[in-house]
Every structure is written in structure tokens, then in C-alpha cells.
Design an enzyme around this catalytic site. Structure first.
Site, PDB file in Angstrom:
ATOM      1  N   GLU A 417      69.219  28.986  13.066  1.00  0.00           N
ATOM      2  CA  GLU A 417      70.093  30.144  13.289  1.00  0.00           C
ATOM      3  C   GLU A 417      71.000  30.217  12.063  1.00  0.00           C
ATOM      4  O   GLU A 417      71.733  29.278  11.776  1.00  0.00           O
ATOM      5  CB  GLU A 417      70.904  29.972  14.578  1.00  0.00           C
ATOM      6  CG  GLU A 417      71.950  31.047  14.804  1.00  0.00           C
ATOM      7  CD  GLU A 417      71.402  32.470  14.728  1.00  0.00           C
ATOM      8  OE1 GLU A 417      70.577  32.832  15.557  1.00  0.00           O
ATOM      9  OE2 GLU A 417      71.802  33.214  13.793  1.00  0.00           O
ATOM     10  N   GLU A 510      64.557  38.033  26.043  1.00  0.00           N
ATOM     11  CA  GLU A 510      65.920  37.513  26.255  1.00  0.00           C
ATOM     12  C   GLU A 510      66.805  38.500  27.022  1.00  0.00           C
ATOM     13  O   GLU A 510      67.662  38.106  27.804  1.00  0.00           O
ATOM     14  CB  GLU A 510      66.571  37.122  24.924  1.00  0.00           C
ATOM     15  CG  GLU A 510      66.700  38.254  23.932  1.00  0.00           C
ATOM     16  CD  GLU A 510      67.274  37.801  22.582  1.00  0.00           C
ATOM     17  OE1 GLU A 510      67.467  36.596  22.374  1.00  0.00           O
ATOM     18  OE2 GLU A 510      67.525  38.675  21.730  1.00  0.00           O
TER      19      GLU A 510
END
Ligand code: NOJ
Ligand code: CA
Length: 715
Positions: A417, A510
Site C-alpha cells: 500500500e 470490497e
């Protein structure tokens, strides 16, 4: 006057031009494109399909910054060449073994009065659509220039129905809105969901790939191909005249492109057919990209994976190790002194549980997120220098897990990330990739959550697009496969860089844990986002009531369980996740069998039924095998899908296992109601199968001997 001369004269009147129109036909003659200069020397083109207008006369050109004269008008045609091309190529992974690249080309060179500048516009007309781009040849009077705006028009011939998401420089993760073109303005506010990081750039701005349907049944798709060293194109609609115009993503100071000739723009693509299935089968986007630049591709492997992921997304566990917000100096913070929050997902024990589950069920990989320090800081204040990509939390033992995974024949998948901090990532990239190689990782999921740093840049501007490209090329040097989340939407670059095995770049699963997605979302994505390449959609949710995973999360996954199975076929990707938790799969092992069996790489694909927003049914033949898999996803209205198994080999017998919605299934009220039956099928068999609202079905078809079919019914 002969027919073609008459047609040319007619077009000349339409364009009201001084120059004669240049015409181009697709190989099968059904698409017709013509190019001409308008009276003031503005380049314009138009397109028709089987005699119906697809694009009315539409202007072409670029507005330059700080330049006395833009590349918009006052041109004369100084050269026009027509050529034909027909070849085939083999993708490293894909929906089929061989892709045909067949088109007629027109390359027009324009010279501008006064400046003596040259602009070449190259058109390629395929049987299923058009691609064109601007080329800026090396020349003394056009070396460095800045694009203020690209002014490419797509003039629509009617008030079509469009499947669109809001124009936004920083997120693509919206639900689609279906409306008439003239309704876009009124619906724009509703189209922006709460988690949008940006406001739309205009009340009529939309993203590509834009899917449309005309009232007389034409399907039109606008997108781009080979987005390299250029800013991503959105579309802005003049809703009085129904003309879309390109709207490039600006950089931090509002510029839209820095070009040094020789150079070219990405291709602008218009896929057209009166059959929606042709849009799904179109390979224009790949064909307009360069062949693979990676010579030895043996290390690029389609992958099925599970991950320490859904538990964080649902909020059951955390990426961060501690709730303390230490002021991190990279690599020096002693996390062993930090107080664990008791919710950390990426622990040695939990990762081993996933490795065991993957090994038991034959998965290739395990993704682990939240393994490295930085998450505390990120959710605190600082946005820069958050991650170094090599320092694990104290409860994640890199070498121990590396050896454990290896002993079980499973690959760990790395997670980077970047927190949107592209420069920070570039500075750490070599070390981070070397760390992966040292620890037996050969795939990375990257992510770009939050505003882009350097400040003021956007997710889809030229500079940031160059960053994504840099990462993919650098990864190729290390033989690393990349799956980027939140990066710019793909434009077929995976043909050239097949280590780019995944991308998110749209609203993925998600969101089923962030409030839910529309039940017909997955009947639109293959017509929009997937036009540019595969999506890491992360299907396979079996527990739709998210509060069962985290009592504080009231989200509902708007899909039936059978629909989730079908996604492995309808949402093509060489990278497929089984997103849910092992404990949820263990409750439905009979249905989980489909996810275990389904292939991730294919020799053939048949698009059986398709209507954007309503349904998609696809059959695919597993790579190097005789088995087939079928998937059907269905929108809001319950429907009976009718398919013939004529894609199977004649004379062979197969066993089909059909995973379908139960009669009373419904995405909201009864999503886990499914049936599984085994029947014998041949290439003569036909099936009429009901699909629930937000439902679908999945079929695995395996060649069988007479012996094996004993006792089974014929379909
Ligand atoms: C958003 C990505 O889409 C998701 O998959 C990831 O888990 C989070 N960012 C954290 O990186
Ligand atoms: Ca995302």
C-alpha cells in the site's frame, strides 16, 4: 457519376469542405469511416455501421498552451495512405489462445498553414470498431509543447442510453448509473457516492470505458488504448448537441500533457455492433497495443489465491498492529514496545491458517495485507513517508512464513500500500522488489489509496500514469507480477507488459462490505472496465450478511451465492481471488468445489448471451484441457437463461455440474439458496435455467467416459 464518386461528393457536402473526403471501410465492409477537412481546415471524421450513423461529423485536434496557434484548424492534407493488416498473435494469458488483428488503416498527414507543422492522424478500422490516434512526427517547428486540452469529439447520433460513472480525477470506484445522455446532468449529484474523494469535473463529465445503447439497437463503447506517457481521457458531454469531447486529467498546475516529438497520443476507440456479445469479444484494445516487450514470459503465471484481506475489509481485524500512533522514523521505531491492538490480521498464526487452507484446496497463493509497519501513521496524520515496504510488524515473521509457505507448495503474495505516495514508493522500489525476491514472493498487489503525493497530482494524470508504468517495467526486470489497485484504468497495456496481471480501477467486491453495490453491477463491468483488461474483482463472497463477520458492520453483499460463483467465468482475469474467510467456505464446501475447479486461463471463450445492465452468459474452455466452464450473472429482474452446449466437441460425452439459484433465491432476502445437480451433456444439449434477482449460475463441464456417466440423467 459512379457510385463511389457520388458518395465522396455527398460526404464533401456534409462536411462542407474544400478537400475531398478520405474513406475507409472495415474488412467486412460493415463499418464506414470518412475523414475530411472542414472549410476552415479543421480535421473531422464520421462513422457509420451497416448504414446507420454511429458518429456524426466530429472534430479532431489539440489546444496547445502558450502557443500562438493550436493544432485545431488551418490544415491541409499533404498525404493520405491506406493499408491493410491481418495477423494473429498469442497472448501470454487470456480469454483465448489466439487473437486476430485485422484492420484497414488510413494515415492522413496534415500540414498547418503558417506554422508548417505536421500532424498525422492514424485510423484503424476493424470489423468491430475504430481506433485512431494523433502522431506528432519529429519536425523543426514542433518539438516541445504543452497540451491545454485535447479536442477530440464523438458526436452522438441520438439520445442514447448510457452506463456511466462520474468524471473524477481520483476515483473510479462508483456504482454505474443507467440513463439517457440528456439525463446525466440531473443525475450527477446522485452518481457521486459518499466516499468520493473528488467532486466531478463537470455536471456532464463521465469516465471511459463508456457503454451506450441506441434506440435502434446499436451498442457503442468509447475508451482508449495504449495510455502511455499521456494523461487519461474522460469525456465531457455537450448535452444540447449530444457531442462528447475529450477531457484530459490535469496535473498539479492544470496542464494536461507535456509532449516531446516524435510522440503520439493513446488510441481513441469506438467499439460498435448491433450484438452486445461482439463488444465483449472485441480485442481492439489489445490489438492497438504493442506486442510483449518481455521476452521470457515463463515466470508469468495465472494465479488463484486467498488472502488475509476480507477480515480487514469487513472490519473484523486490522491492518495496523497497534492503535498507538507512533511518530515513525522509518525502520527505527521499535514496534516490540508498542501495545498490540489485539485485532491485527497478519499474524504468524493467521497467515499459517490461510496457507494451510490454500494448500488443502489447491490455491496457488496467499495475499497478506497489513504485514509491514506504517499503517498506524497513515491513519494518523502524516501522509508521506509512511511505508518502507521491508519492515514487518513483530508478529509477522518473514523467513518463518516464507519457509512454511514453501513447505506447503504455496506462494505468498506481497502487498504494497503506497498510501498514494508515489515518490516515496519509487525511492523504495528496488529494495522492496529485492526483498520480495529474497523471500520468494513473485507477485505484488500495489495500492494508491488517498490523494496522490506529490501534492496536487491526480490518480490519472500523465505524471502519475508514468509512475504506474515505471512500477510495471521495473517489476518486469525483477520478474515480478503486478496487480495495482486504485491505479488508472487499464487500456490494454498488458499485451505489452503481460506481468501486469491485474488491476482494480473500478468498484470491486470490497464495496459489498462498505454499504453494498447495485445487484446489476457485474452485468455492466465487462462492458466498461474490462474493455481495457482484467480486473482483480475479488469474487467468492459466501456470507452476504457482513454483520455475521463483524457485528459493527451492517453491509449486505447484493448477490446470490450462485452469482458469486459465476463471476469466476464472467469477470475474466488471470488473477482470481476467493475473497471470503475459510470458515465461510467450510460451511458450503459443495459450492466451494466450483471455485476450486474453475480455470484461470483459457483457450476459447464463447459469449452466449449479453445485455448490459441485465445479464451476461459466457462459456470458456480451460487452457490445454477439454473441460469448459459457464457463468451467468443476472441483474435485478429474475430471468430464464437459454443456452445450447454446441460449443462442446461433437461425439464426446461430458458431465455438467450446475450450481444454480434455488427457486426462492434473491440477492437480498435469500442469497445463500442454491442447488447443485449433475447431468450428462453433449454438444446437442440445451439448458433453460432460471436466475434470481442478483443471481446467476455456474457450470463446470468435464469430459467423461460411459462408465462415469452411469446413473446420471441426460440434460
Ligand atoms: C483498497 C484496496 O482496494 C483494498 O484491496 C486494500 O485492501 C486496501 N486499499 C488497503 O490497501
Ligand atoms: Ca480500491
Amino acid at each position: 457519376m459512379n457510385k463511389s464518386l457520388f458518395f465522396t461528393a455527398l460526404l464533401a457536402t456534409v462536411f462542407s469542405v474544400a478537400s475531398l473526403a478520405q474513406e475507409l471501410k472495415s474488412p467486412n465492409g460493415q463499418l464506414n469511416m470518412s475523414f475530411a477537412l472542414q472549410a476552415d481546415g479543421t480535421p473531422a471524421y464520421q462513422l457509420s455501421y451497416k448504414g446507420k450513423a454511429v458518429l456524426k461529423p466530429s472534430k479532431l485536434g489539440l489546444e496547445l498552451k502558450n502557443d500562438a496557434k493550436s493544432l485545431l484548424n488551418d490544415f491541409v492534407i499533404t498525404d493520405a495512405k491506406t493499408t491493410s493488416h491481418d495477423s494473429s498473435w498469442e497472448p501470454v494469458w487470456g480469454e483465448e489462445k489466439i487473437i486476430r488483428n485485422h484492420y484497414n488503416e488510413l494515415a492522413v498527414t496534415l500540414t498547418q498553414n503558417g506554422t508548417n507543422r505536421q500532424l498525422l492522424i492514424r485510423f484503424r478500422l476493424f470489423d468491430d470498431g475504430l481506433g485512431f490516434r494523433y502522431e506528432f512526427p519529429a519536425q523543426p517547428n514542433l518539438v516541445y509543447f504543452v497540451i491545454k486540452e485535447e479536442r477530440t469529439q464523438f458526436a452522438m447520433a441520438g439520445n442514447h442510453t448510457a452506463f456511466w460513472i462520474a468524471g473524477d480525477y481520483d476515483t473510479q470506484e462508483y456504482d454505474y448509473t443507467t440513463s439517457r445522455l440528456t439525463e446525466i446532468r440531473g443525475l450527477m449529484k446522485n452518481a457521486i457516492q459518499p466516499n468520493a474523494s473528488q467532486t466531478p469535473f463537470s455536471d456532464t463529465g463521465v469516465q471511459t470505458a463508456l457503454m451506450m445503447k441506441t434506440d435502434d439497437g446499436l451498442y457503442i463503447n468509447l475508451h482508449e488504448a495504449a495510455l502511455i506517457n499521456y494523461s487519461c481521457m474522460h469525456l465531457n458531454l455537450d448535452d444540447k448537441n449530444l457531442v462528447f469531447e475529450s477531457w484530459l486529467t490535469p496535473d498539479a498546475v492544470g496542464d494536461k500533457g507535456y509532449i516531446q516529438a516524435p510522440a503520439q497520443s493513446p488510441w481513441r476507440t469506438v467499439i460498435v455492433s448491433d450484438d452486445a456479445r461482439v463488444v465483449l469479444a472485441s480485442r481492439i484494445t489489445y490489438n492497438l497495443n504493442e506486442p510483449s516487450k518481455i521476452e521470457d514470459t515463463s515466470w508469468i503465471k495465472p494465479t488463484k489465491y486467498v488472502g488475509v484481506w476480507w477480515e480487514m475489509i469487513t472490519g473484523k481485524s486490522s491492518w495496523a498492529y497497534t492503535n498507538d500512533v507512533p511518530s515513525v522514523q522509518l525502520g527505527v521505531t521499535d514496534f516490540t514496545k508498542a501495545k498490540p491492538n489485539g485485532m491485527h490480521g497478519a499474524t504468524n498464526a493467521n497467515v499459517k491458517k490461510f496457507i494451510d487452507f490454500a494448500a488443502l484446496h489447491g490455491f496457488d497463493g496467499v495475499l497478506v495485507e497489513g504485514w509491514n509497519i506504517g499503517w498506524e501513521d497513515w491513519f494518523g496524520n502524516s501522509k508521506d513517508y509512511v511505508f518502507d515496504f521491508v519492515t514487518p510488524y513483530p508478529d509477522f515473521n518473514v523467513t518463518e512464513l516464507r519457509d512454511y509457505a514453501k513447505s506447503k507448495g504455496v506462494k505468498l503474495i506481497m502487498h504494497h500500500e503506497t498510501s498514494g505516495s508515489t515518490r516515496n514508493y519509487e525511492r523504495h522500489l528496488d529494495k522492496a522488489f529485492q526483498f520480495m525476491k529474497d523471500n520468494n514472493y513473485d507477485a505484488v498487489k500495489t495500492g494508491y489509496v488517498g490523494p496522490i503525493l506529490p501534492k496536487g497530482y491526480y490518480h490519472y494524470d500523465q505524471w502519475t500514469n508514468n509512475h504506474y508504468q515505471y512500477v510495471v517495467e521495473k517489476a518486469a526486470q525483477y520478474k515480478i507480477m503486478v496487480n495495482a489497485h486504485e491505479a488508472v484504468r487499464p487500456t490494454g497495456i498488458a499485451r505489452t507488459w503481460p506481468n501486469m496481471i491485474g488491476n482494480e480501477s473500478a468498484r470491486g467486491t470490497e464495496f459489498q462490505a462498505f454499504g453494498g453495490s447495485k445487484p446489476n453491477h457485474v452485468t455492466i463491468l465487462p462492458f466498461t472496465r474490462l474493455i481495457g483488461g482484467p480486473m482483480d474483482y475479488t469474487p467468492g463472497v459466501f456470507e452476504m450478511d457482513i454483520s455475521k463477520i463483524n457485528p459493527n458492520n451492517n453491509s449486505h453483499c447484493n448477490s446470490t451465492l450462485a452469482n458469486q460463483l459465476a463471476l469466476y467465468v464472467t469477470m475474466y482475469s488471470p488473477l482470481q481471488m476467493a475473497a471470503d474467510l475459510p470458515e465461510n467456505y467450510n460451511r458450503f464446501l459443495d459450492a466451494f468445489q466450483f471455485i476450486k475447479d474453475v480455470a484461470v486461463d483459457w483457450d476459447e471463450s464463447k459469449y452466449i448471451e449479453a445485455e448490459p445492465g441485465r445479464y451476461i452468459t459466457i462459456a470458456r474452455k480451460a487452457k490445454g484441457k477439454s473441460s469448459w466452464f459457464v457463468g451467468n450473472v443476472n441483474g435485478e429482474a429474475p430471468r430464464t437463461s437459454s443456452i445450447a452446449f454446441d460449443f462442446l466437441d461433437a461425439g464426446k460425452t461430458y458431465i455438467a455440474t450446475i450450481y444454480a439459484d434455488a427457486k426462492d433465491a434473491h440477492y437480498k432476502t435469500n442469497p445463500q439458496a442454491y442447488t447443485i445437480r449433475k447431468v450428462v451433456v453433449t454438444n446437442k444439449s440445451k439448458l433453460a435455467q432460471g436466475s434470481a434477482a442478483g443471481g446467476g449460475y455456474a457450470i463446470s463441464i468435464v469430459e467423461a467416459t460411459k462408465e462415469q456417466t452411469k446413473g446420471l440423467k441426460k440434460l
